[in-house]
Design an enzyme around this catalytic site. Structure first.
Site: not given
Ligand SMILES: Cc1ncc(C[n+]2csc(CCOP(=O)(O)OP(=O)(O)O)c2C)c(N)n1
Lengths: 373, 335
Positions: B68, B137
């Site tokens: 972000e 959230h």
């Molecule tokens: C700073 C932030 N941006 C966006 C999100 C929304 N979000 C939650 S999980 C996720 C994907 C994360 O992927 P990864 O780190 O690969 O973990 P996985 O879900 O594959 O275990 C996103 C974009 C968030 N929680 N925090």
């Protein structure tokens, strides 16, 4: 200046390979026990999925079905004094660390007896007694905190290490760079375990990362970085064990990239099909299922099938008991809404008085507090 | 999908109205482009941008890594260089990691550099609570941003305003935060697609006329207030006027004050924490601007001042539900 140079030299002298050899895993993994944990986690999460669809579980529910070997292998390498922090995909971590399935299921149900008193839900499990310092919901938010937990350990002279799990999507956040840099310059015993399941929601690692081989990024911080097959629980355990030992003994932070796959969507609400093919998922499910791989190994080693059946049966019983327990646990009382906002329970009254529309009269409260003190 | 009702007037959801605004502006102005996490192949995590990636391609609908601070900062740079980026932050909660770029950079550029260059940037993002998404959230921070000179903040409550305010934000030469609401995405309303439909930033709207009490709100709280106004009428014979602020910065006090001059009573409602919040500002201004008109102290309702809990029982207790608004309204009316 002199200090800086000395530190730099000593760090570069610590060649990853050489030191890794000096710390061969000392505690071999009990594969049957690992399968027990993996099975419990698998059945627990399948049950959570069902309960979510029945609206007994709300909010977000991120399952890690398919990632059990990564979770169990890494957690099995922790010693009792070590600490664990994770992202929001955390059910398996709590279970592997020994939190009771009842407390975890009750948390998913939002009940009083949940491991976060019904305040946290799926994303925010916690079990400080077992050194589990939380599931965290903001991507990469837990990384600097893990660094601080390790800092505290060092300041208190404890021989401990911190395992910080994160997703492959977290490595492009500023917090990743800041946390790893601090861990390196302060020589803190943190192992950053990147669970690379190929996707951050629908974005592939290649799309998101200029260096998609995430373990290589450790070089930017002069840390060892290793990659391991995350579907092989023994391999994960061996790698995590070696790195955690180095962390404890040499205050050496590290990156462990665990190659795994989530068989479900990003959360229960995501079908997980918009950005990947059914064939891909099927391939992992049929050929790389960590439970099947561990089972095959045990059978090959001569463990009786009956023994493995018992593992599944006991896990199912534990999950059923967890649901019954969660069901019976009450919803938190509305009277407790403002509990836990601050540590001193008397503060609640001050804030209630300050709320819009409340009568003024802070002086009265303060007088009471002073009297009580 | 949207369905036709009268000539040019279509009934559509809030989500579709936002999408329509982006589509129209992407078509109208080649300097407009979208950026954000999962806004392409995944079709947007709340499906607001669904279909736009397929129609406009990856150059106009840019998928970003989870970064972000990086991509909001990049949007500031692009905006300083003649583009009009529309950055989607998946939810308002995640803007905190980009706060430095928004508050220290985007909001300051025009002033700090003596008016030589502006930042025509839009950040659109949903906020709000109500789905058991827990403390990290479930937040409503629009008041924080409305506190910052150099930013504009709008918070549409209807599909027509969602389209109109987003269009105005995209055409604006300064950074505008468009605060959407998770609870409103499915809300339906009429949108006149035969006209351009831009809604000027800085104008409030009387969402319901009344004579006994003014309910001031924005975003999803407007929906709650409209229901409460019905109840006040049906069950208590109280005629409530509902003023939808639409813009939080700039704030249209004229419309609010005109309403209070008529009703002599005001209750300010928001989804966020009321202490130091939007209602704090509006209530204070009413007290000053309408001092002689007021028959009762200005009332306020916001979310309980706790981080949002997960358990349904507690979440319900924390939200500024209609029952709470109703009882506060009756108190302001001395009923
Ligand atoms: C700073 C932030 N941006 C966006 C999100 C929304 N979000 C939650 S999980 C996720 C994907 C994360 O992927 P990864 O780190 O690969 O973990 P996985 O879900 O594959 O275990 C996103 C974009 C968030 N929680 N925090």
């Amino acid at each position: 200046m002199a200090t800086t140079r000395r530190r730099t030299q000593s760090r570069s002298a610590r060649r990853p390979d050489a030191v890794a050899a000096a710390h061969a895993p000392q505690r071999p993994l009990d594969l049957l026990a690992a399968l027990r944990d993996m099975t419990l986690i698998r059945l627990f999460e399948q049950e959570a999925e069902r309960q979510y669809k029945r609206a007994r579980i709300g909010g977000y529910c991120h399952l890690a079905i398919g990632q059990e070997a990564a979770t169990v292998g890494a957690v099995a390498a922790l010693q009792p004094q070590d600490k664990l922090l994770t992202s929001y995909r955390s059910h398996g971590f709590a279970l592997a660390r020994g939190t009771s399935p009842q407390a975890v299921m009750a948390e998913l149900f939002g009940r009083e007896d949940g491991c976060a008193a019904g305040r946290g839900g799926s994303m925010h499990l916690l079990d400080p007694d077992r050194g589990y310092l939380g599931g965290w919901g903001i991507v990469a938010g837990q990384l600097p905190i893990a660094t601080g937990v390790a800092l505290a350990g060092v300041k208190r002279g404890e021989k401990m290490a911190v395992l910080c799990e994160l997703g492959d999507g977290a490595v492009n956040m500023g917090a990743w760079h800041e946390a790893l840099n601090l861990a390196a310059v302060w020589r803190l015993p943190v192992v950053f375990a990147v669970f690379n399941n190929g996707y951050g929601m629908g974005t592939t690692v290649d799309q998101a990362s200029a260096e998609p081989e995430i373990h290589k990024r450790a070089a930017a911080f002069r840390m060892p970085g290793e990659r391991v097959d995350g579907q092989d629980v023994e391999a994960v355990h061996a790698a995590a064990d070696a790195l955690l030992q180095r962390a404890r003994e040499d205050r050496q932070p590290a990156v462990l990239e665990v190659m795994t796959y989530r068989l479900r969507g990003h959360s229960v609400a995501d079908a997980g099909t918009a950005y990947r093919t059914k064939d891909e998922v099927e391939e992992w499910a049929s050929k790389r299922d960590p439970l099947a791989l561990a089972t095959q190994k045990l059978l090959a080693a001569g463990v009786a099938e009956g023994e493995l059946d018992a593992v599944a049966r006991e896990a199912q019983e534990a999950v059923d008991a967890a649901v019954a327990f969660a069901d019976a646990s009450p919803q938190p009382s509305v009277d407790t809404l403002a509990e836990f906002v601050y540590g001193d329970p008397r503060t609640a009254e001050q804030f209630a008085r300050m709320a819009p529309g409340a009568p003024a009269g802070e002086a009265q409260v303060i007088a009471q507090l002073q009297q009580a003190a | 999908m949207a369905s036709e009702t009268a000539a040019g007037v279509e009934t559509m959801t809030y989500r579709e109205a936002l999408r329509l605004a982006m589509r129209e502006e992407l078509e109208r102005d080649p300097s407009v482009f979208l950026m954000g996490e999962e806004i392409g192949v995944f079709q947007g995590s709340y499906k607001v941008t669904a279909g736009l990636f397929d129609d406009f391609g990856p150059e106009r609908v840019m998928e970003t890594p989870i970064s972000e601070e990086g991509f909001v900062g990049a949007a500031v740079g692009a905006a300083m260089s003649g583009m009009r980026p529309v950055a989607e932050i998946m939810t308002l909660n995640f803007i905190l990691v980009a706060m430095d770029q928004v508050v220290n950079h985007a909001a300051k550029v025009r002033y700090m550099f003596g008016g030589q260059v502006g930042v025509p940037l839009v950040i659109r993002t949903p906020n709000g609570a109500g789905n058991q998404l827990t403390a990290q959230h479930s937040q409503s921070f629009e008041g924080w941003f409305a506190n910052v000179p150099g930013l504009k903040v709008v918070a549409p409550a209807t599909p027509a305003d969602a389209r109109g305010l987003l269009k105005a934000a995209i055409r604006d030469d300064d950074p505008v935060l468009v605060v959407e609401n998770l609870q409103l995405y499915k809300a339906k309303g009429e949108v006149d697609t035969s006209v351009d439909g831009e809604v000027p930033i800085g104008l409030a709207r009387v969402a319901r006329a009344g004579t006994d009490l003014t309910l001031v709100a924005h975003s999803f709280a407007v929906t709650r207030c409209l229901h409460v106004a019905e109840q006040l009428q049906d069950e208590h014979g109280i005629s409530a006027e509902v003023v939808d602020l639409r813009s939080l910065r700039p704030l249209d006090m004229e419309t609010v004050a005109a309403s209070v001059a008529k009703t002599n009573r005001a209750l300010c409602v928001e989804e966020g924490w009321a202490s130091y919040g939007v209602t704090a500002e509006v209530a204070s201004r009413i007290s000053t601007a309408c001092f002689d008109d007021l028959d009762a102290p200005v009332g306020r309702v916001g979310m309980a001042e706790v981080p949002m809990p997960y358990a349904k029982s507690l979440e319900d207790a924390a939200l500024p539900h209609e029952a709470k608004i109703l009882s506060a309204a009756l108190e302001v009316c001395g009923a």
